[in-house]
Design a protein around this motif. Sequence first.
Motif, PDB file in Angstrom:
ATOM      1  N   PRO A 245      30.508  74.492  42.102  1.00  0.00           N
ATOM      2  CA  PRO A 245      30.557  73.533  43.209  1.00  0.00           C
ATOM      3  C   PRO A 245      31.585  72.414  43.049  1.00  0.00           C
ATOM      4  O   PRO A 245      31.480  71.382  43.690  1.00  0.00           O
ATOM      5  N   ARG A 246      32.605  72.602  42.196  1.00  0.00           N
ATOM      6  CA  ARG A 246      33.502  71.491  41.871  1.00  0.00           C
ATOM      7  C   ARG A 246      34.253  70.946  43.086  1.00  0.00           C
ATOM      8  O   ARG A 246      34.599  69.766  43.112  1.00  0.00           O
ATOM      9  N   ALA A 247      34.513  71.783  44.096  1.00  0.00           N
ATOM     10  CA  ALA A 247      35.211  71.302  45.284  1.00  0.00           C
ATOM     11  C   ALA A 247      34.376  70.270  46.045  1.00  0.00           C
ATOM     12  O   ALA A 247      34.915  69.506  46.853  1.00  0.00           O
ATOM     13  N   LEU A 248      33.088  70.243  45.787  1.00  0.00           N
ATOM     14  CA  LEU A 248      32.193  69.305  46.471  1.00  0.00           C
ATOM     15  C   LEU A 248      32.078  67.971  45.749  1.00  0.00           C
ATOM     16  O   LEU A 248      31.537  67.014  46.311  1.00  0.00           O
ATOM     17  N   PHE A 249      32.576  67.889  44.509  1.00  0.00           N
ATOM     18  CA  PHE A 249      32.371  66.680  43.712  1.00  0.00           C
ATOM     19  C   PHE A 249      32.938  65.410  44.354  1.00  0.00           C
ATOM     20  O   PHE A 249      32.271  64.365  44.329  1.00  0.00           O
ATOM     21  N   ALA A 387      30.295  73.638  53.016  1.00  0.00           N
ATOM     22  CA  ALA A 387      29.837  72.251  53.077  1.00  0.00           C
ATOM     23  C   ALA A 387      30.173  71.610  54.411  1.00  0.00           C
ATOM     24  O   ALA A 387      29.408  70.775  54.911  1.00  0.00           O
ATOM     25  N   ALA A 388      31.300  71.996  54.992  1.00  0.00           N
ATOM     26  CA  ALA A 388      31.671  71.453  56.300  1.00  0.00           C
ATOM     27  C   ALA A 388      30.668  71.859  57.369  1.00  0.00           C
ATOM     28  O   ALA A 388      30.453  71.145  58.352  1.00  0.00           O
ATOM     29  N   ALA A 394      23.230  71.560  50.611  1.00  0.00           N
ATOM     30  CA  ALA A 394      22.855  72.933  50.952  1.00  0.00           C
ATOM     31  C   ALA A 394      23.861  73.926  50.407  1.00  0.00           C
ATOM     32  O   ALA A 394      23.491  75.019  49.957  1.00  0.00           O
ATOM     33  N   ALA A 395      25.151  73.562  50.438  1.00  0.00           N
ATOM     34  CA  ALA A 395      26.185  74.465  49.923  1.00  0.00           C
ATOM     35  C   ALA A 395      25.998  74.689  48.427  1.00  0.00           C
ATOM     36  O   ALA A 395      26.082  75.825  47.933  1.00  0.00           O
ATOM     37  N   ALA A 396      25.733  73.607  47.665  1.00  0.00           N
ATOM     38  CA  ALA A 396      25.567  73.737  46.218  1.00  0.00           C
ATOM     39  C   ALA A 396      24.287  74.491  45.870  1.00  0.00           C
ATOM     40  O   ALA A 396      24.298  75.423  45.055  1.00  0.00           O
ATOM     41  N   ALA A 397      23.164  74.098  46.488  1.00  0.00           N
ATOM     42  CA  ALA A 397      21.889  74.748  46.190  1.00  0.00           C
ATOM     43  C   ALA A 397      21.895  76.200  46.653  1.00  0.00           C
ATOM     44  O   ALA A 397      21.433  77.101  45.934  1.00  0.00           O
TER      45      ALA A 397
END
Length: 427
Positions: A245-249, A387-388, A394-397
């Motif tokens: 999920p690094r793009a979400l950090f 994520a968008a 929700a995207a990570a989980a």
Amino acid sequence: MARPSLANVLADTRPLRNEHFRRLWLANIVTVVGAQLTVVAVPAQLYADTGSSAYVGLAGVFGLVPLVVFGLYGGALADVFDRRTLLIVTTVGLIVTSGLFWVQAAAGSTSPWLLLSLFSVQQAFFAVNQPTRSAIIPALVDATLLPAANSLNMTVTMAGAIAGPLVAGVLIPVIGFEWLYLIDTFTLFATLGVVVRLPSLRALEAATSVPGLRAVVDGLVYLRTQPVLMMSFVVDLIAMVFGMPRALFPEIAHLSFDGPDEGGLVFALLFAAIPAGAVIGGVFSGWVSRVERHGRAVIACILVWGLAMTGFGVAVALADRWGTAMLVVALAMLVIGGAADMASAAFRTSMMQAAAADAMRGRLQGVFIVVVAGGPRIADTLHGATAAAVGTAAAAAGGGVLVVVGVVIASLAVPSFVRYRITRPTP
């Protein structure tokens, strides 16, 4: 009842008894930190020169393409030529390109295309060097010690992934980009001094002709006939594509944990947590040498990774209500995931080194480089788009859940992978 020994908990250092492996490992401690300085300096210089994140994003393309092309072809080269010679040539190539980074920075160049071109050439040398370096380990270390050897190597790599960016972040405002490139150049001489002292390391039953596209294709065809090796790549792709999920950090740090939009402490902690977990896992990796059922071990590690990423997403979802407490939980989940990923990588690499024919090891290590480099980059795109639509939590989980489901399906589809184990010699 035997008392537990600290030696059984801490990293197994028996591979270091081999003189050549020990020298490579010690040199890598120096070289990895230097390499990470350049990893940080290139995008930082691109942004400083252009003020555009688009140019920084291009570095991913300019780096990935040579990694894919030369990763596959470099592995074929390692199955034909003396691997010691290839290591010498590619290490010299890395020294020259790092030196050219220093020259362009010292000369005050602000051309993003020159910087990107140098980065691309450097990644081409790296893509040949790494599969060759991995392919020689079975010639230096006994098969039963391969998990320990790979754990030691990954621990150094992950430690560099933490120390390098921190050092670079402190040094860039003080000494500038050119000195970081120069430090990297000099640290590479440590590795060069070691590889020139290696013995001849030509592959057993090496091909006599210079490899072309056919050699690369032959490696992929061989992989199709080896379900255990094929699955080692498949399960890693499942773990990375769905679970990284690094793009979400950046967004999580800013919106979920109230960090500044330009980065900040939470941002840095999120990026450092997975490598930190890998280092902790490596330090306490004494157990990996005692595991015989490598297939089951890989599956278990990836399940832990998937569950940890699911927990990370849940912690993000609860951040609005619980604040700092959920940040601690989120970081803990990333650390656990990093430790699990370290163990998984050690077992998967060992399976590839032990189960593959020596004449194919270079090409399979090339495929490994492509998978390791490509999986997280695909994950960046997938997680960003998801994520968008549904939000970062929700995207990570959801990605963590998909990892668990995916690896269970893969295990049922190829039971020979789950059953794979090493055979220890009779004392």
